[in-house]
Each structure stands twice: as C-alpha cells, then as structure tokens.
Design a protein around this motif. Sequence first.
Motif, mmCIF file in Angstrom:
data_model
loop_
_atom_site.group_PDB
_atom_site.id
_atom_site.type_symbol
_atom_site.label_atom_id
_atom_site.label_comp_id
_atom_site.label_asym_id
_atom_site.label_seq_id
_atom_site.Cartn_x
_atom_site.Cartn_y
_atom_site.Cartn_z
ATOM 1 N N ALA A 264 -2.031 -3.084 6.336
ATOM 2 C CA ALA A 264 -1.054 -2.953 5.242
ATOM 3 C C ALA A 264 -0.891 -1.488 4.858
ATOM 4 O O ALA A 264 0.230 -0.998 4.680
ATOM 5 N N TYR A 265 -2.006 -0.773 4.749
ATOM 6 C CA TYR A 265 -1.930 0.644 4.380
ATOM 7 C C TYR A 265 -1.155 1.440 5.438
ATOM 8 O O TYR A 265 -0.241 2.211 5.123
ATOM 9 N N HIS A 266 -1.540 1.245 6.707
ATOM 10 C CA HIS A 266 -0.890 2.029 7.764
ATOM 11 C C HIS A 266 0.594 1.673 7.901
ATOM 12 O O HIS A 266 1.436 2.548 8.137
ATOM 13 N N LEU A 267 0.915 0.381 7.760
ATOM 14 C CA LEU A 267 2.328 -0.020 7.858
ATOM 15 C C LEU A 267 3.132 0.565 6.693
ATOM 16 O O LEU A 267 4.240 1.076 6.882
ATOM 17 N N ALA A 268 2.560 0.493 5.495
ATOM 18 C CA ALA A 268 3.277 1.033 4.323
ATOM 19 C C ALA A 268 3.456 2.542 4.470
ATOM 20 O O ALA A 268 4.491 3.091 4.082
ATOM 21 N N SER A 269 2.459 3.201 5.065
ATOM 22 C CA SER A 269 2.594 4.659 5.221
ATOM 23 C C SER A 269 3.630 5.001 6.292
ATOM 24 O O SER A 269 4.067 6.143 6.387
ATOM 25 N N LYS A 270 4.030 4.011 7.097
ATOM 26 C CA LYS A 270 5.106 4.234 8.078
ATOM 27 C C LYS A 270 6.427 3.678 7.545
ATOM 28 O O LYS A 270 7.335 3.351 8.310
ATOM 29 N N ALA A 271 6.501 3.530 6.250
ATOM 30 C CA ALA A 271 7.743 3.165 5.541
ATOM 31 C C ALA A 271 8.179 1.717 5.751
ATOM 32 O O ALA A 271 9.330 1.378 5.485
ATOM 33 N N ALA A 272 7.277 0.847 6.212
ATOM 34 C CA ALA A 272 7.616 -0.571 6.288
ATOM 35 C C ALA A 272 7.545 -1.183 4.885
ATOM 36 O O ALA A 272 6.837 -0.679 4.008
ATOM 37 N N GLN A 273 8.283 -2.284 4.720
ATOM 38 C CA GLN A 273 8.243 -3.011 3.439
ATOM 39 C C GLN A 273 7.203 -4.123 3.608
ATOM 40 O O GLN A 273 7.486 -5.130 4.268
ATOM 41 N N VAL A 274 6.022 -3.926 3.037
ATOM 42 C CA VAL A 274 4.871 -4.771 3.369
ATOM 43 C C VAL A 274 4.554 -5.760 2.242
ATOM 44 O O VAL A 274 4.510 -5.383 1.067
ATOM 45 N N ALA B 263 -13.921 -0.771 0.110
ATOM 46 C CA ALA B 263 -12.971 -0.134 1.041
ATOM 47 C C ALA B 263 -11.689 -0.958 1.141
ATOM 48 O O ALA B 263 -10.579 -0.407 1.183
ATOM 49 N N THR B 264 -11.830 -2.277 1.164
ATOM 50 C CA THR B 264 -10.648 -3.144 1.250
ATOM 51 C C THR B 264 -9.769 -2.969 0.001
ATOM 52 O O THR B 264 -8.544 -2.845 0.099
ATOM 53 N N HIS B 265 -10.424 -2.938 -1.145
ATOM 54 C CA HIS B 265 -9.666 -2.709 -2.391
ATOM 55 C C HIS B 265 -8.977 -1.341 -2.361
ATOM 56 O O HIS B 265 -7.803 -1.224 -2.743
ATOM 57 N N ALA B 266 -9.691 -0.313 -1.894
ATOM 58 C CA ALA B 266 -9.116 1.044 -1.887
ATOM 59 C C ALA B 266 -7.904 1.107 -0.954
ATOM 60 O O ALA B 266 -6.869 1.707 -1.293
ATOM 61 N N LEU B 267 -8.010 0.472 0.217
ATOM 62 C CA LEU B 267 -6.886 0.485 1.165
ATOM 63 C C LEU B 267 -5.672 -0.237 0.591
ATOM 64 O O LEU B 267 -4.529 0.224 0.723
ATOM 65 N N LEU B 268 -5.924 -1.369 -0.067
ATOM 66 C CA LEU B 268 -4.794 -2.122 -0.627
ATOM 67 C C LEU B 268 -4.184 -1.400 -1.830
ATOM 68 O O LEU B 268 -2.962 -1.437 -2.027
ATOM 69 N N ALA B 269 -5.028 -0.739 -2.607
ATOM 70 C CA ALA B 269 -4.487 0.036 -3.737
ATOM 71 C C ALA B 269 -3.582 1.149 -3.204
ATOM 72 O O ALA B 269 -2.490 1.401 -3.736
ATOM 73 N N ALA C 60 -2.024 1.114 -0.350
ATOM 74 C CA ALA C 60 -0.815 0.476 0.201
ATOM 75 C C ALA C 60 0.176 0.170 -0.926
ATOM 76 O O ALA C 60 1.393 0.362 -0.780
ATOM 77 N N ARG C 61 -0.355 -0.285 -2.060
ATOM 78 C CA ARG C 61 0.526 -0.593 -3.204
ATOM 79 C C ARG C 61 1.251 0.660 -3.678
ATOM 80 O O ARG C 61 2.442 0.609 -4.004
ATOM 81 N N VAL C 62 0.527 1.768 -3.740
ATOM 82 C CA VAL C 62 1.159 3.022 -4.161
ATOM 83 C C VAL C 62 2.335 3.356 -3.237
ATOM 84 O O VAL C 62 3.344 3.916 -3.662
ATOM 85 N N LEU C 63 2.206 2.952 -1.969
ATOM 86 C CA LEU C 63 3.284 3.209 -0.997
ATOM 87 C C LEU C 63 4.342 2.096 -1.009
ATOM 88 O O LEU C 63 5.201 2.041 -0.136
ATOM 89 N N GLY C 64 4.227 1.169 -1.952
ATOM 90 C CA GLY C 64 5.282 0.164 -2.120
ATOM 91 C C GLY C 64 4.929 -1.239 -1.672
ATOM 92 O O GLY C 64 5.743 -2.152 -1.800
ATOM 93 N N ALA C 65 3.727 -1.431 -1.118
ATOM 94 C CA ALA C 65 3.350 -2.770 -0.644
ATOM 95 C C ALA C 65 3.120 -3.718 -1.824
ATOM 96 O O ALA C 65 2.746 -3.299 -2.923
ATOM 97 N N THR C 66 3.347 -5.014 -1.570
ATOM 98 C CA THR C 66 3.045 -6.062 -2.542
ATOM 99 C C THR C 66 1.838 -6.845 -2.018
ATOM 100 O O THR C 66 1.783 -7.156 -0.830
ATOM 101 N N VAL C 67 0.906 -7.141 -2.908
ATOM 102 C CA VAL C 67 -0.268 -7.914 -2.493
ATOM 103 C C VAL C 67 -0.338 -9.163 -3.363
ATOM 104 O O VAL C 67 -0.421 -9.064 -4.585
#
Length: 354
Positions: free
Chosen positions: A25-35, A143-149, A151-158
């Motif tokens: 999720a983090y890597h996809l969001a950082s590549k501008a995907a809508q996650v 680490a899982t929480h940090a990655l998802l947080a 990802a959220r900053v980059l626009g992901a929804t969890v």
Amino acid sequence: MTHEGPNRPARIVVIGAGIVGASLAYHLASKAAQVTVLEAGGIASGVTGTSFAWINTSCAGPDPIAALRGGAIAAWHQLETQVPGLTLRWHGALSYGTQDGRVSSSSIVLDGSGIAQLEPQLRRPPEQALYEPEQGALDAVAATHALLAAARVLGATVRTHTPVLGFAVRDAQVTGVETVASLIEADMVVLAAGTGTARLAAQLGVDLPIHASPAIFLRYQAPPGLVRAIISSHAMEVRQAEDGTMLAAEDYVDDAPHNQPAAIALRTASAIREELEGADFLRPELACIGLRPMPADGVPIIGSLPNIKGVYVCAMHPGVALAAIVGQLASGEIVTGEPAPALEACRPARFLAC
Ligand SMILES: Cc1cc2nc3c(=O)[nH]c(=O)nc-3n(C[C@H](O)[C@H](O)[C@H](O)COP(=O)(O)OP(=O)(O)OC[C@H]3O[C@@H](n4cnc5c(N)ncnc54)[C@H](O)[C@@H]3O)c2cc1C
C-alpha cells in the motif's frame, strides 16, 4: 498499466493489512496509485502480529530468490529513511549449532572470545558461531502501522473490520471486490491476505497451494541487556528489545498437551535461563501459535494470475524479511506493467498447469 483514462490514477484494492499489504500500500501510494486497503480484522491482526520479525536473508543451498533476498536489507534501509516512525534494529544475528548450513554474503565466523565479547551473558559460548552483522529485526506490528500511516498521508484509504467476501468479474477481468456494505471498483486487486490468500484465489477458480504453517511465538519480560544480537542456536531463538522484552520463536510440534504454547513457553524459559547469565527473572507474557502463509514449494507467490485479468498475488514466507523489497518491486510491476526480473521465480503460473 492498469488504469483506464490518461488522467485517472489506477484504483488499486489491497486485501490484507499485514506487513506485506502495508508495504504494498505504501509503495503503490508513493507511485501515485489510488489505494484502498481492506482488512478483515485490525491492522496486523494476522500472523504479522505474532512474528519474530528477523530480517534474515540467509539461505541453505541453492536459492531461487537470491536476487530478492539480496535486496531485502537495502530495501528496509531505504524505507527507514522514507517512513516516519519506522525503526529497525540492526544488531546482527549470531547462529550456532543449528547445522542448517544457512549462509549470507556478510557471514563472519566468530571464535569463542569474539562470541563472548558480542554476547557477554552467554554462560557457555560455543567455540565457533556465524555472525551476520547486517541483519536485524523490527517490531512487525509497529512497522505495519507506520507503513499504513505513511500510505494514508499519500492518499490511501485503510478500512479495517472489512472482510472481502467475493469479487466482481466481467469478461475474465476482476473489476472490483464485494464487502458486506458495498462493491468497491478496482482496476487491480492485490491479494496480500496471508493464509487467506488461497481462499480468495479459489473464489476466482485458481488453486494456489499456500499452507497455513504453524510456529510458536513467545514473549517474556526480562531484565534489559541479556541479549544484544539475535541468537539462534539448538537451544533457543531469541532477541531482546531495549526495554527488556524478550521474543522467542519455536517450532510447532503437535497438538499434545505438553506441546501447547504455554508448556513450550515454560520449557523455552528454562532453556534461556540455562543459556544466559542473569535470566532468572524471566516472566512469560504471551505464548501463541501463528500461521505462516507457506507456498507449497517454499518460494513466494508474486505476480498476476494468468487466467484472469486484474488480480495480483503476494503470498510469502519469510514475509517480514521480504516485505520491503517485494513492496518496492511488485508495486513497480503493478503500476508500470514492466516485469521485475528478481520476481521471475515467484510467478503463480508455476502452479497452474495448462
Ligand atoms: C512464530 C513466528 C515467527 C516468525 N518469524 C519470522 C521472522 O523472523 N522473519 C520473517 O520474515 N517472518 C517470520 N514469520 C513469518 C511472518 O510473520 C509472515 O511471513 C508475515 O507476517 C506475513 O505477512 P502477511 O502480511 O503476508 O500476512 P498477515 O499478517 O497474515 O496479513 C494478512 C491479512 O489479511 C487479512 N485477510 C485475510 N483474508 C481476508 C479477506 N478475505 N478480506 C480482508 N482481509 C483479509 C488477515 O486478517 C490478515 O490481517 C514468523 C511467523 C511466526 C508465526
């Protein structure tokens, strides 16, 4: 490329908020995907929550994923610089007496005095041990929480407590996923559901041999400073956090009463006391079985399903060690469509005979 219009980012649903899904999720969001991440329980409520979480890149014998393992540590170092709150401890790993022949490119052979210097609390340091200074560990839940947080900053929804119940399929293409509340449309659905991955793939008519492989996770309260590196020996596999919390992992034997997690916690505590000076006050805090998603041939299953479009699978062991590099490479494949050579040995197609 997975998106339809030239200006619309790809809509990607990641099923599973364990460490693998979080990294994706983090890597996809950082590549501008809508996650959108959909998780049946809470964040890291699967096997990630009971992981020993050793970034172990060693392998016994020929390794079909040598390129992946070879990039695993660097990928975690890179994430450490990018993801706020993601902390790893690079204390190295000391192995002896396990005789499984595992080596990595950074292995150093230590003699008795070198071992005693590294781990002064060992009552009987062996004459020789393998030390892998590059290796480390992390708190897999944090680490899982940090990655998802991030990802959220980059626009992901969890969305937690949102099990995926099925798929919307049109013309041999998955177009979305079904939850209790709604149908969520997607250009690509990533199955990062750990031991739940096989069940989801089966709903698409694909039989992926991923076994739920049990292992015992143990946590103790202990005086800080007993263990500096990870120690893996015939007697124990342990590591210790700065606050003294000691983690151990043991093989699952069977369902007999004397092999239940609580009994193993007591046995392992005795073994640790015998091995380590100062470990008399070791208090078991948690003992449970975790189910590892283990592909039948031991090699990760990563890539698109061949018979149906719009689905990408990510199931593996050791998932913590590989989560960073797999997130990096798989997100690249999903977003650009360009295959990553390091993932070639991992394709789901190897199980799907024509
Ligand atoms: C005792 C023990 C020690 C270990 N030690 C190590 C180690 O030292 N190093 C290492 O690398 N690995 C280790 N592992 C393995 C490692 O923990 C796993 O490989 C890794 O955590 C797998 O992560 P995951 O994200 O794939 O799976 P999970 O953490 O299980 O995440 C999958 C998630 O998907 C969710 N899910 C499933 N089905 C659905 C659905 N239909 N809809 C929505 N959500 C769904 C689940 O609820 C779960 O949260 C160990 C495991 C154990 C038990």
